[in-house]
Scaffold this motif. Structure first.
Motif, PDB file in Angstrom:
ATOM      1  N   SER A 134      39.957  25.704  48.503  1.00  0.00           N
ATOM      2  CA  SER A 134      40.841  25.454  47.537  1.00  0.00           C
ATOM      3  C   SER A 134      41.869  24.251  47.889  1.00  0.00           C
ATOM      4  N   GLU A 135      42.191  24.260  49.359  1.00  0.00           N
ATOM      5  CA  GLU A 135      43.216  23.275  49.833  1.00  0.00           C
ATOM      6  C   GLU A 135      42.416  21.951  49.858  1.00  0.00           C
ATOM      7  N   PHE A 136      41.341  21.813  50.195  1.00  0.00           N
ATOM      8  CA  PHE A 136      40.522  20.490  50.191  1.00  0.00           C
ATOM      9  C   PHE A 136      40.796  20.008  48.719  1.00  0.00           C
ATOM     10  N   PHE A 137      40.458  20.677  47.812  1.00  0.00           N
ATOM     11  CA  PHE A 137      40.439  20.195  46.385  1.00  0.00           C
ATOM     12  C   PHE A 137      42.121  19.794  45.964  1.00  0.00           C
ATOM     13  N   LEU A 138      42.994  20.769  46.282  1.00  0.00           N
ATOM     14  CA  LEU A 138      44.403  20.691  45.998  1.00  0.00           C
ATOM     15  C   LEU A 138      45.046  19.533  46.263  1.00  0.00           C
ATOM     16  N   LEU A 139      44.618  19.075  47.662  1.00  0.00           N
ATOM     17  CA  LEU A 139      45.171  17.990  48.272  1.00  0.00           C
ATOM     18  C   LEU A 139      44.698  16.663  47.653  1.00  0.00           C
ATOM     19  N   ALA A 140      43.263  16.642  47.161  1.00  0.00           N
ATOM     20  CA  ALA A 140      43.116  15.518  46.096  1.00  0.00           C
ATOM     21  C   ALA A 140      43.730  15.672  44.663  1.00  0.00           C
ATOM     22  N   ALA A 141      44.124  16.912  44.429  1.00  0.00           N
ATOM     23  CA  ALA A 141      44.902  16.790  43.097  1.00  0.00           C
ATOM     24  C   ALA A 141      46.181  16.203  43.297  1.00  0.00           C
ATOM     25  N   MET A 142      46.687  16.637  44.478  1.00  0.00           N
ATOM     26  CA  MET A 142      48.156  15.970  44.881  1.00  0.00           C
ATOM     27  C   MET A 142      48.183  14.357  44.946  1.00  0.00           C
ATOM     28  N   ALA A 143      46.974  13.856  45.509  1.00  0.00           N
ATOM     29  CA  ALA A 143      46.853  12.485  45.760  1.00  0.00           C
ATOM     30  C   ALA A 143      46.796  11.891  44.322  1.00  0.00           C
ATOM     31  N   TYR A 144      46.096  12.569  43.267  1.00  0.00           N
ATOM     32  CA  TYR A 144      45.991  11.828  42.055  1.00  0.00           C
ATOM     33  C   TYR A 144      47.306  11.905  41.425  1.00  0.00           C
ATOM     34  N   ILE A 194      53.050   6.690  40.503  1.00  0.00           N
ATOM     35  CA  ILE A 194      53.544   5.347  40.999  1.00  0.00           C
ATOM     36  C   ILE A 194      52.738   4.759  40.165  1.00  0.00           C
ATOM     37  N   CYS A 195      51.591   4.719  39.956  1.00  0.00           N
ATOM     38  CA  CYS A 195      50.834   3.543  39.273  1.00  0.00           C
ATOM     39  C   CYS A 195      50.827   3.352  37.808  1.00  0.00           C
ATOM     40  N   HIS A 196      51.162   4.739  37.117  1.00  0.00           N
ATOM     41  CA  HIS A 196      51.563   4.640  35.635  1.00  0.00           C
ATOM     42  C   HIS A 196      52.705   5.567  35.375  1.00  0.00           C
ATOM     43  N   PRO A 197      53.931   5.053  35.751  1.00  0.00           N
ATOM     44  CA  PRO A 197      55.136   6.111  35.521  1.00  0.00           C
ATOM     45  C   PRO A 197      55.468   6.387  34.098  1.00  0.00           C
ATOM     46  N   LEU A 198      55.155   5.500  33.464  1.00  0.00           N
ATOM     47  CA  LEU A 198      55.459   5.634  31.945  1.00  0.00           C
ATOM     48  C   LEU A 198      54.715   6.687  31.128  1.00  0.00           C
ATOM     49  N   PHE A 206      44.898   2.356  45.151  1.00  0.00           N
ATOM     50  CA  PHE A 206      45.668   1.863  44.123  1.00  0.00           C
ATOM     51  C   PHE A 206      47.045   2.043  44.223  1.00  0.00           C
ATOM     52  N   ILE A 207      47.426   3.006  44.997  1.00  0.00           N
ATOM     53  CA  ILE A 207      48.900   3.343  45.190  1.00  0.00           C
ATOM     54  C   ILE A 207      49.550   1.915  46.280  1.00  0.00           C
ATOM     55  N   LEU A 208      48.740   1.844  47.339  1.00  0.00           N
ATOM     56  CA  LEU A 208      49.115   0.534  48.302  1.00  0.00           C
ATOM     57  C   LEU A 208      49.187  -0.919  47.240  1.00  0.00           C
ATOM     58  N   LEU A 209      48.173  -0.922  46.327  1.00  0.00           N
ATOM     59  CA  LEU A 209      48.162  -2.106  45.759  1.00  0.00           C
ATOM     60  C   LEU A 209      49.415  -2.101  44.859  1.00  0.00           C
ATOM     61  N   GLU A 231      63.604  -1.081  47.470  1.00  0.00           N
ATOM     62  CA  GLU A 231      64.075   0.122  47.299  1.00  0.00           C
ATOM     63  C   GLU A 231      62.860   1.155  46.722  1.00  0.00           C
ATOM     64  N   GLY A 232      62.421   0.415  45.848  1.00  0.00           N
ATOM     65  CA  GLY A 232      61.082   1.040  45.139  1.00  0.00           C
ATOM     66  C   GLY A 232      59.976   1.167  46.063  1.00  0.00           C
ATOM     67  N   ARG A 233      59.635   0.320  47.021  1.00  0.00           N
ATOM     68  CA  ARG A 233      58.682   0.380  47.881  1.00  0.00           C
ATOM     69  C   ARG A 233      58.940   1.468  48.845  1.00  0.00           C
ATOM     70  N   LYS A 234      60.157   1.831  49.297  1.00  0.00           N
ATOM     71  CA  LYS A 234      60.601   2.720  50.319  1.00  0.00           C
ATOM     72  C   LYS A 234      60.620   4.139  49.667  1.00  0.00           C
ATOM     73  N   LYS A 235      60.985   4.015  48.405  1.00  0.00           N
ATOM     74  CA  LYS A 235      60.754   5.428  47.743  1.00  0.00           C
ATOM     75  C   LYS A 235      59.477   5.916  47.465  1.00  0.00           C
ATOM     76  N   ALA A 236      58.484   5.064  47.201  1.00  0.00           N
ATOM     77  CA  ALA A 236      57.206   5.153  46.966  1.00  0.00           C
ATOM     78  C   ALA A 236      56.301   5.761  48.318  1.00  0.00           C
ATOM     79  N   PHE A 237      56.660   4.980  49.522  1.00  0.00           N
ATOM     80  CA  PHE A 237      56.203   5.429  50.711  1.00  0.00           C
ATOM     81  C   PHE A 237      56.663   6.738  51.220  1.00  0.00           C
ATOM     82  N   ALA A 238      57.872   6.955  50.981  1.00  0.00           N
ATOM     83  CA  ALA A 238      58.758   8.213  51.178  1.00  0.00           C
ATOM     84  C   ALA A 238      57.823   9.387  50.490  1.00  0.00           C
ATOM     85  N   THR A 239      57.680   9.199  49.262  1.00  0.00           N
ATOM     86  CA  THR A 239      56.806  10.153  48.492  1.00  0.00           C
ATOM     87  C   THR A 239      55.454  10.457  48.852  1.00  0.00           C
TER      88      THR A 239
END
Length: 320
Positions: free
Chosen positions: A114-124, A130-134, A224-227, A236-244
């Motif tokens: 469950s943790e394997f799959f949950l970590l993938a869901a968290m990455a998604y 970050i990539c589709h905030p709206l 996609f997040i790094l791009l 500031e936006g970069r810093k916040k994204a990296f921190a997240t």
């Protein structure tokens, strides 16, 4: 050879002996106290994090919902293995029945999967944020989050239901001693007197698949997040994204690194001692580290904790 003895030796037993960590230690009492302390830290840290997330409305977001589920899985997974190990050391009774061994194996496989799959869901989730905030509120609404979490639990339980019955129905005619502190599949399989090579190959492919799917999702999401971060004009936006994302990536590296060693490296790399040390890492240490990683490096969580402590102090002053 007497036929009755042959049947007894080849049909498995009602109980096994767990040769745990304490046999290898020169100071078993000190090690027992250390593991109990880690167990208490893991329980208290994860339970506090769950309570914070569910009590503070500012943390009622998909990201924190997934974190609360991760904490729940950590609480359950460490409770499946450690209390039994500590109790065995205190009482001197390190036996486990076949049925209890099978149940422990099933729960462990389900929770780790469950943790394997949950970590993938968290990455998604981070990718969408970050990539589709709206479109984030629509793409990650409450129904979608429940669907993803349910899928994590269900997929992992299928793995547990497949591996546990097959493992426990093999004939065991070697030593009854499981050289581990809990009933992990590879450790139990070493006791079988039948040819398990085909099953081990299938189990290996199953584990690779269970790791490959989440790793693909995580790798794609963070690519996609790094791009997206690279294209950001705001520092500031970069810093916040990296921190997240940094907290999640730390947990991914810790958890998957240990899992790859345990389930994907050839048997020539494995010894009972090494396997136990690695299992301690992701069975005991990871549940301790996860709440620290997500709380100490997260301003929202630390803010909610301060608020809870302030409310507690005000209540105490009122009572006085």
């Amino acid at each position: 050879m007497d036929s009755t003895n042959w049947v007894t030796n080849h049909t498995g037993w009602s109980e096994f002996t767990l040769v745990g960590l304490f046999v290898q230690s020169n100071h078993p009492t000190l090690l027992c106290m250390a593991i109990f302390s880690l167990f208490f830290m893991a329980l208290s840290g994860n339970i506090i994090l769950i309570l914070l997330i569910y009590s503070d409305v500012h943390l009622h977001t998909p990201m924190y919902f997934f974190i609360s589920q991760l904490s729940l899985m950590d609480v359950m997974s460490i409770s499946v293995t450690v209390p039994k190990m500590l109790l065995d050391q205190i009482t001197g009774m390190n036996k486990i029945s076949a049925s209890d061994c099978g149940m422990q194996m099933f729960l462990y496989l389900t929770l780790v999967g469950s943790e394997f799959f949950l970590l993938a869901a968290m990455a998604y989730d981070r990718y969408v944020a970050i990539c589709h905030p709206l479109r984030y509120p629509i793409l990650m609404n409450h129904r979608v989050c429940l669907f993803l979490v349910s899928g994590c639990w269900l997929s992992a339980s299928v793995d547990g239901f497949m591996l546990t019955p097959v493992t426990m129905t093999f004939p065991f005619c070697r030593s009854r001693e499981i050289h581990h502190f809990f009933c992990e599949v590879p450790a139990v399989m070493k006791l079988s007197c039948s040819d398990t090579s085909l099953y081990e190959t299938l189990m290996y492919l199953c584990c690779v698949l269970m790791l490959l799917i989440p790793v693909t999702v995580i790798s794609s999401s963070y690519s996609f997040i790094l791009l997206t971060i690279h294209r950001m004009n705001s520092a500031e936006g970069r810093k916040k994204a990296f921190a997240t994302c940094s907290s999640h990536m730390t947990v991914v590296i810790l958890f998957y690194g240990a899992a790859v060693y345990n389930y994907m490296l050839p048997t020539s790399y494995h010894t009972p001692e090494k396997d136990m040390v690695v299992s301690v890492f992701y069975t005991i240490l990871t549940p301790v580290l996860n709440p620290l990683i997500y709380s100490l490096r997260n301003k929202d969580v630390t803010g909610a904790l301060k608020k809870m402590l302030n409310v507690g102090s005000i209540f105490q002053e009122t009572v006085k």
